[in-house]
Design a protein around this motif. Structure first.
Motif, PDB file in Angstrom:
ATOM      1  N   ALA A 181       1.995  -3.081  -6.112  1.00 11.11           N
ATOM      2  CA  ALA A 181       2.869  -1.854  -6.768  1.00 11.11           C
ATOM      3  C   ALA A 181       2.726  -1.273  -7.674  1.00 11.11           C
ATOM      4  CB  ALA A 181       4.485  -2.683  -6.838  1.00 11.11           C
ATOM      5  N   GLY A 182       3.296  -0.041  -8.213  1.00  9.08           N
ATOM      6  CA  GLY A 182       1.830   0.599  -9.043  1.00  9.08           C
ATOM      7  C   GLY A 182       1.011   1.557  -8.801  1.00  9.08           C
ATOM      8  N   PRO A 183       0.111   2.714  -9.658  1.00  2.00           N
ATOM      9  CA  PRO A 183       1.302   3.039 -10.406  1.00  2.00           C
ATOM     10  C   PRO A 183       2.257   3.484 -10.486  1.00  2.00           C
ATOM     11  CG  PRO A 183      -0.293   4.168 -10.493  1.00  2.00           C
ATOM     12  CD  PRO A 183      -0.364   3.647  -9.491  1.00  2.00           C
ATOM     13  N   VAL A 184       3.156   3.442 -11.453  1.00  2.00           N
ATOM     14  CA  VAL A 184       4.476   3.907 -11.494  1.00  2.00           C
ATOM     15  C   VAL A 184       4.758   5.208 -12.778  1.00  2.00           C
ATOM     16  CG1 VAL A 184       5.859   1.642 -11.677  1.00  2.00           C
ATOM     17  CG2 VAL A 184       5.712   2.990 -13.602  1.00  2.00           C
ATOM     18  N   ALA A 185       6.231   6.293 -12.802  1.00  2.00           N
ATOM     19  CA  ALA A 185       6.304   7.496 -13.119  1.00  2.00           C
ATOM     20  C   ALA A 185       5.398   7.261 -14.384  1.00  2.00           C
ATOM     21  CB  ALA A 185       7.271   8.077 -13.190  1.00  2.00           C
ATOM     22  N   ALA A 186       6.517   5.989 -15.309  1.00  2.00           N
ATOM     23  CA  ALA A 186       6.216   6.070 -17.007  1.00  2.00           C
ATOM     24  C   ALA A 186       4.616   5.446 -17.423  1.00  2.00           C
ATOM     25  CB  ALA A 186       7.047   4.825 -17.209  1.00  2.00           C
ATOM     26  N   ASP A 187       3.954   5.142 -15.986  1.00  2.00           N
ATOM     27  CA  ASP A 187       2.016   5.061 -16.488  1.00  2.00           C
ATOM     28  C   ASP A 187       1.325   6.355 -16.373  1.00  2.00           C
ATOM     29  OD1 ASP A 187       2.598   2.166 -16.000  1.00  2.00           O
ATOM     30  OD2 ASP A 187       1.918   2.302 -14.255  1.00  2.00           O
ATOM     31  N   PHE A 188       1.789   7.387 -16.659  1.00  2.00           N
ATOM     32  CA  PHE A 188       1.140   8.753 -16.884  1.00  2.00           C
ATOM     33  C   PHE A 188       1.934   9.637 -17.960  1.00  2.00           C
ATOM     34  CE2 PHE A 188       0.334   7.189 -12.399  1.00  2.00           C
ATOM     35  CZ  PHE A 188      -0.572   7.843 -12.469  1.00  2.00           C
ATOM     36  N   VAL A 189       1.092  10.702 -19.032  1.00  2.00           N
ATOM     37  CA  VAL A 189       0.979  10.812 -19.991  1.00  2.00           C
ATOM     38  C   VAL A 189       0.644  12.746 -19.871  1.00  2.00           C
ATOM     39  CG1 VAL A 189      -0.129  10.226 -20.690  1.00  2.00           C
ATOM     40  CG2 VAL A 189       1.895  11.269 -22.061  1.00  2.00           C
ATOM     41  N   ASP A 190       1.319  13.559 -20.242  1.00  2.00           N
ATOM     42  CA  ASP A 190       0.806  14.884 -20.429  1.00  2.00           C
ATOM     43  C   ASP A 190      -0.134  14.825 -21.776  1.00  2.00           C
ATOM     44  OD1 ASP A 190       0.345  17.353 -21.055  1.00  2.00           O
ATOM     45  OD2 ASP A 190       1.220  17.954 -19.864  1.00  2.00           O
TER      46      ASP A 190
ATOM     47  N   GLY B 288      -8.935  -5.755  -1.458  1.00  2.00           N
ATOM     48  CA  GLY B 288      -8.160  -6.377  -1.035  1.00  2.00           C
ATOM     49  C   GLY B 288      -7.376  -6.511  -2.055  1.00  2.00           C
ATOM     50  N   HIS B 289      -5.688  -7.688  -1.905  1.00  2.00           N
ATOM     51  CA  HIS B 289      -5.260  -7.623  -3.512  1.00  2.00           C
ATOM     52  C   HIS B 289      -4.337  -6.184  -3.510  1.00  2.00           C
ATOM     53  CE1 HIS B 289      -6.662 -11.802  -3.288  1.00  2.00           C
ATOM     54  NE2 HIS B 289      -8.047 -11.271  -3.338  1.00  2.00           N
ATOM     55  N   GLY B 290      -4.182  -5.431  -2.818  1.00  2.00           N
ATOM     56  CA  GLY B 290      -3.957  -4.202  -2.853  1.00  2.00           C
ATOM     57  C   GLY B 290      -4.201  -3.073  -3.656  1.00  2.00           C
ATOM     58  N   ASN B 291      -6.400  -3.192  -4.255  1.00  2.00           N
ATOM     59  CA  ASN B 291      -6.236  -2.160  -4.260  1.00  2.00           C
ATOM     60  C   ASN B 291      -6.812  -1.492  -3.124  1.00  2.00           C
ATOM     61  OD1 ASN B 291      -7.039  -2.606  -7.326  1.00  2.00           O
ATOM     62  ND2 ASN B 291      -7.413  -4.660  -6.453  1.00  2.00           N
ATOM     63  N   ALA B 292      -6.858  -0.469  -3.605  1.00  2.00           N
ATOM     64  CA  ALA B 292      -6.251   0.320  -1.853  1.00  2.00           C
ATOM     65  C   ALA B 292      -7.593   1.684  -1.956  1.00  2.00           C
ATOM     66  CB  ALA B 292      -5.902   0.098  -0.956  1.00  2.00           C
ATOM     67  N   GLY B 293      -7.886   2.857  -1.473  1.00  2.00           N
ATOM     68  CA  GLY B 293      -8.081   4.150  -1.520  1.00  2.00           C
ATOM     69  C   GLY B 293      -9.251   4.267  -1.641  1.00  2.00           C
ATOM     70  N   SER B 294     -10.332   5.228  -1.679  1.00  2.00           N
ATOM     71  CA  SER B 294     -11.703   5.963  -2.288  1.00  2.00           C
ATOM     72  C   SER B 294     -12.317   6.264  -3.721  1.00  2.00           C
ATOM     73  CB  SER B 294     -11.832   7.897  -1.375  1.00  2.00           C
ATOM     74  OG  SER B 294     -12.847   7.786  -1.313  1.00  2.00           O
ATOM     75  N   ILE B 295     -13.112   5.160  -3.485  1.00  2.00           N
ATOM     76  CA  ILE B 295     -13.374   4.998  -4.832  1.00  2.00           C
ATOM     77  C   ILE B 295     -14.185   6.160  -5.835  1.00  2.00           C
ATOM     78  CG2 ILE B 295     -15.600   4.080  -6.688  1.00  2.00           C
ATOM     79  CD1 ILE B 295     -15.059   1.521  -5.077  1.00  2.00           C
TER      80      ILE B 295
END
Length: 332
Positions: free
Chosen positions: A40-49, A156-163
């Motif tokens: 799960a995550g990240p969530v909206a609260a993990d971001f800031v302008d 694995g372990h939920g870590n996915a996507g292009s580096i």
């Protein structure tokens, strides 16, 4: 006999009931903010302008004639070699994929879980000047694209996507604002940050510093939204007060501590060159990002961390110390 059977039945019911209650409570805790589902995550609260982030106080400045005000820059490239793995030589030596997430490296080109002092000393390096030290950190990914290379899918372990490759990497050694520094010992192991900050009981070890290239005075423990044309940045500053005895200890922290806010080292420790690694990324506006993490950490930006093993030669480390103590600015 009948009463005994009734008593036995009652005891079994009590045990089963307790087990069910514990399971329900455990599930409730797992669903809470400190124990999310894997991946799960990240969530909206993990971001800031970035414009909402206050300007941070200036670092401690030179406080006297003993200050070591120099700066040494080491050109180690930006991992054009594609050196990645899921190992962590500092925290879990000898354990393949012990990090459960992918690290990116500069410096020593051989570093993995099975590296030894001898193998590091004999390896090639991406750093100018022959520095065979190893510098590494968890990768940052864009999660809207699947990874197409082996190291992008192996964690694995939920870590996915292009580096996301680093657009720039800066490796610097700084002095102390209040005293001269002494040489780091060879093969000193060091770490900064808290890889389990999302579930830790305190913020004591959190050292995450995220920012944007156009706002160098602002840093945050959250992912910043940067204005168009600016790079997202990460800064990893390492502890610099050595106990004078150990190159590594259980827990990986007590032999090398951070100085106080005024730059003074804790009692019975000595200032050594302060390592600072600065990373920058080209992230298109609106691109979803996530740092690699343990599953229960939900890719929290607060978990940013880095590791270092000093494999400079004695003469090269002496040059670094002299440069810092003499207040000069020196390239590798």
């Amino acid at each position: 006999m009948r009463n005994e059977r009734r008593l036995l039945t009652l005891l079994i019911c009590l045990v089963l009931g307790t087990g069910v209650t514990a399971a329900v409570l455990g599930a409730g805790r797992g669903a809470g903010p400190r124990g999310p589902a894997a991946g799960a995550g990240p969530v909206a609260a993990d971001f800031v302008d970035i414009e909402e982030v206050p300007v941070r106080p200036a670092e401690a400045t030179a406080g006297g004639p003993q200050a070591s005000t120099g700066r040494v820059s080491v050109d180690c490239g930006r991992n054009a070699e594609g050196h990645y793995n899921e190992d962590n030589l500092v925290v879990s030596p000898g354990l393949r994929a012990g990090a459960h997430h992918t690290h990116a490296y500069v410096g020593n080109l051989s570093t993995d879980a099975f590296s030894t002092d001898a193998s590091l000393d004999a390896a090639a390096t991406s750093c100018a000047g022959g520095d065979r030290s190893t510098y590494y950190w968890p990768v940052l990914r864009r999660t809207d694209r699947p990874g197409g290379h082996p190291h992008e899918g192996s964690a694995g372990h939920g870590n996915a996507g292009s580096i996301l490759p680093e657009a720039a990497v800066s490796v610097e050694f700084l002095g102390s604002p209040v005293s001269k520094v002494v040489a780091m010992p060879r093969f000193l192991r060091a770490m900064t940050g808290d890889a389990v900050a999302g579930t830790a009981d305190s913020d004591r070890d959190v050292r995450a510093r995220w920012g944007c290239s156009g706002s160098p005075g602002r840093s945050t423990t959250r992912y910043p939204h940067c204005p168009a044309g600016e790079r997202l940045t990460r800064t990893l500053t390492f502890p610099s007060c050595w106990n004078g005895l150990d190159t590594a200890v259980p827990g990986h922290r007590s032999h090398l501590l951070f100085p106080a806010a005024n730059g003074v080292c804790p009692q019975d420790t000595f200032p050594v060159p302060r390592l600072r690694i600065s990373l920058a990324y080209d992230v298109p506006a609106g691109t979803p990002i996530a740092i690699d993490s343990f599953p229960e950490q939900r890719h929290s930006p607060r978990t940013d961390h880095g590791m270092f093993v000093n494999v400079m030669t004695g003469p090269r480390m002496a040059e670094v110390v002299d440069c810092l103590n003499q207040g000069r600015t020196c390239p590798a």
